[in-house]
Write a protein that holds these residues in place. Sequence first.
Motif, PDB file in Angstrom:
ATOM      1  N   GLY A 141      16.282   1.233  15.030  1.00 38.92           N
ATOM      2  CA  GLY A 141      15.394   1.614  16.128  1.00 38.92           C
ATOM      3  C   GLY A 141      15.073   0.409  16.998  1.00 38.92           C
TER       4      GLY A 141
ATOM      5  N   SER B 132       0.998   0.338  16.826  1.00 32.06           N
ATOM      6  CA  SER B 132       2.395   0.703  16.590  1.00 32.06           C
ATOM      7  C   SER B 132       2.994  -0.305  15.629  1.00 32.06           C
ATOM      8  CB  SER B 132       3.159   0.669  17.925  1.00 32.06           C
ATOM      9  OG  SER B 132       4.554   0.836  17.738  1.00 32.06           O
TER      10      SER B 132
ATOM     11  N   VAL C  38       4.510   4.941  22.767  1.00 28.76           N
ATOM     12  CA  VAL C  38       4.871   5.190  21.365  1.00 28.76           C
ATOM     13  C   VAL C  38       4.134   6.436  20.889  1.00 28.76           C
ATOM     14  CG1 VAL C  38       4.798   4.267  18.997  1.00 28.76           C
ATOM     15  CG2 VAL C  38       5.117   2.713  20.938  1.00 28.76           C
TER      16      VAL C  38
ATOM     17  N   ASP D 114       9.279   5.412  22.922  1.00 25.41           N
ATOM     18  CA  ASP D 114       9.606   5.029  21.548  1.00 25.41           C
ATOM     19  C   ASP D 114       9.236   6.201  20.637  1.00 25.41           C
ATOM     20  OD1 ASP D 114       9.604   4.155  18.945  1.00 25.41           O
ATOM     21  OD2 ASP D 114       8.781   2.173  19.384  1.00 25.41           O
TER      22      ASP D 114
ATOM     23  N   SER E  91      14.427   6.165  15.150  1.00 21.63           N
ATOM     24  CA  SER E  91      14.803   5.258  14.059  1.00 21.63           C
ATOM     25  C   SER E  91      15.227   6.076  12.850  1.00 21.63           C
ATOM     26  CB  SER E  91      13.607   4.376  13.670  1.00 21.63           C
ATOM     27  OG  SER E  91      13.819   3.783  12.399  1.00 21.63           O
TER      28      SER E  91
HETATM   29  C1  LIG Z   1       7.209   3.011  16.510  1.00 22.14           C
HETATM   30  C2  LIG Z   1       8.393   2.288  15.963  1.00 22.14           C
HETATM   31  N1  LIG Z   1       9.199   1.636  16.799  1.00 22.14           N
HETATM   32  C3  LIG Z   1      10.281   0.990  16.371  1.00 22.14           C
HETATM   33  C4  LIG Z   1      10.610   0.961  15.035  1.00 22.14           C
HETATM   34  C5  LIG Z   1      11.786   0.167  14.605  1.00 22.14           C
HETATM   35  O1  LIG Z   1      12.748   0.935  13.954  1.00 22.14           O
HETATM   36  P1  LIG Z   1      13.752   0.232  12.904  1.00 22.14           P
HETATM   37  O2  LIG Z   1      12.962  -0.067  11.685  1.00 22.14           O
HETATM   38  O3  LIG Z   1      14.804   1.277  12.689  1.00 22.14           O
HETATM   39  O4  LIG Z   1      14.276  -0.991  13.569  1.00 22.14           O
HETATM   40  C6  LIG Z   1       9.806   1.618  14.115  1.00 22.14           C
HETATM   41  C7  LIG Z   1      10.136   1.586  12.683  1.00 22.14           C
HETATM   42  O5  LIG Z   1       9.338   1.896  11.842  1.00 22.14           O
HETATM   43  C8  LIG Z   1       8.667   2.300  14.581  1.00 22.14           C
HETATM   44  O6  LIG Z   1       7.852   2.931  13.730  1.00 22.14           O
END
Ligand SMILES: Cc1ncc(COP(=O)(O)O)c(C=O)c1O
Length: 385
Positions: A57, A82, A128, A154, A178
């Motif tokens: 993600g 977040s 988010v 996001d 993600s």
């Molecule tokens: C809101 C949010 N953004 C980005 C990410 C990043 O994803 P990844 O862990 O797959 O890099 C996460 C992961 O928990 C998340 O909760």
Amino acid sequence: MSNQIPLSAPDITQREIDAVVDVLRTPTLTCGPVLAELEKVCARMAGRRNGIAVSSGTAALHCIAMAAGLGPGDEVITTPMSFVASTNCILYTGARPVFVDINAQTLNLDPARLEAAISPKTRAIVVVEAFGHPGGIEEIEQIAQRHELLLIEDSCQSLGAKVHGRPLGSFGRASCFSFYPNKQVTAGEGGMIVTDDDRFDAVCRMLRNHGRDGNAWLAHQRLGYNYRMSELNAALALAQLSRFDEIVAKRRQAAHTYFELLIDNRYLILPTIDGDTTMSWYVFGVRLNDLFEPGDRDEVIRLLRCDGIGCSNYFPPIHLQPYIVEQIGTRQGDLPVCERIAERTLVLPFFTQITQGQIQRVCESLDKAIEKVLMGPSAGRAQAL
Ligand SMILES: Cc1ncc(COP(=O)(O)O)c(C=O)c1O
């Protein structure tokens, strides 16, 4: 059987195992047909034209931020509530995150505060859906349109959720999911960009694959990265998605059981879910009410963990993380709603295969932990409660 209940656990069936093994019997372990199929399925789920699978993600957010052309001198409005990756993708580009406080019910960027933070330097908003909750996304989309700001969604925690029947992942210029193991659907590691913008699609495809444009393997049009997802990871995610309705139904049932068992607990504030919202349930977060002192939540977490219950303090405010304080100059007190809520919130064990009995044990242990905290040394407010 162990009496421990984990915070999270992947739900892997024979279907997932077979799907991964099937890939191992082929000569194509990366950049193959399974990845293309996963991209199609995710784009369809989000109601988007294009899906671009990447290695996480975070990689998805990084590609989107770069495709958006963010860079030094730009400001990007975002939420402090977040996982740090939603802010890091802004920092990676040299742009500056501008944090706006959250709404106490949705835990997301508060649309009512957003416009005051827009400056001539503002280029984008990274929104988010905290804990998978869509609250505010429709208003924020309108604000972004009104001010001609690029909206990046996001949706890493909200695959399959909807608001007014519209899928999350369909807002703004580009969105991402993600597939980390604690998510509704896992690929082991993985992420997905979804967008209707063909230029974004083309740039993100180049960025994930060393800046290559098309199949010319040793021709690199731009500085790129290796953010590819392997066929093995894609097969795992695709097999999970083939069971998506079942997975979400089980998670809804688990959330429902938590609501039933905790609704009468006067010390807790439970998630607020409006009738127009369809959750796919990433985690189940609860908040100690405002009569508790900061620090009480940490003691509740400690007591739960001593009792074998996995739980965590999602999310410590991003603007108070040491490197953000150092780089951006943010301080305690800047975002009081987020700070007050973050220090009282904890997430409880939540995963697709959690049983009713396990949830019952979590709730009993939580009751006991809260009682104990109320009796503790800093419990001058016990009478008030
Ligand atoms: C809101 C949010 N953004 C980005 C990410 C990043 O994803 P990844 O862990 O797959 O890099 C996460 C992961 O928990 C998340 O909760």
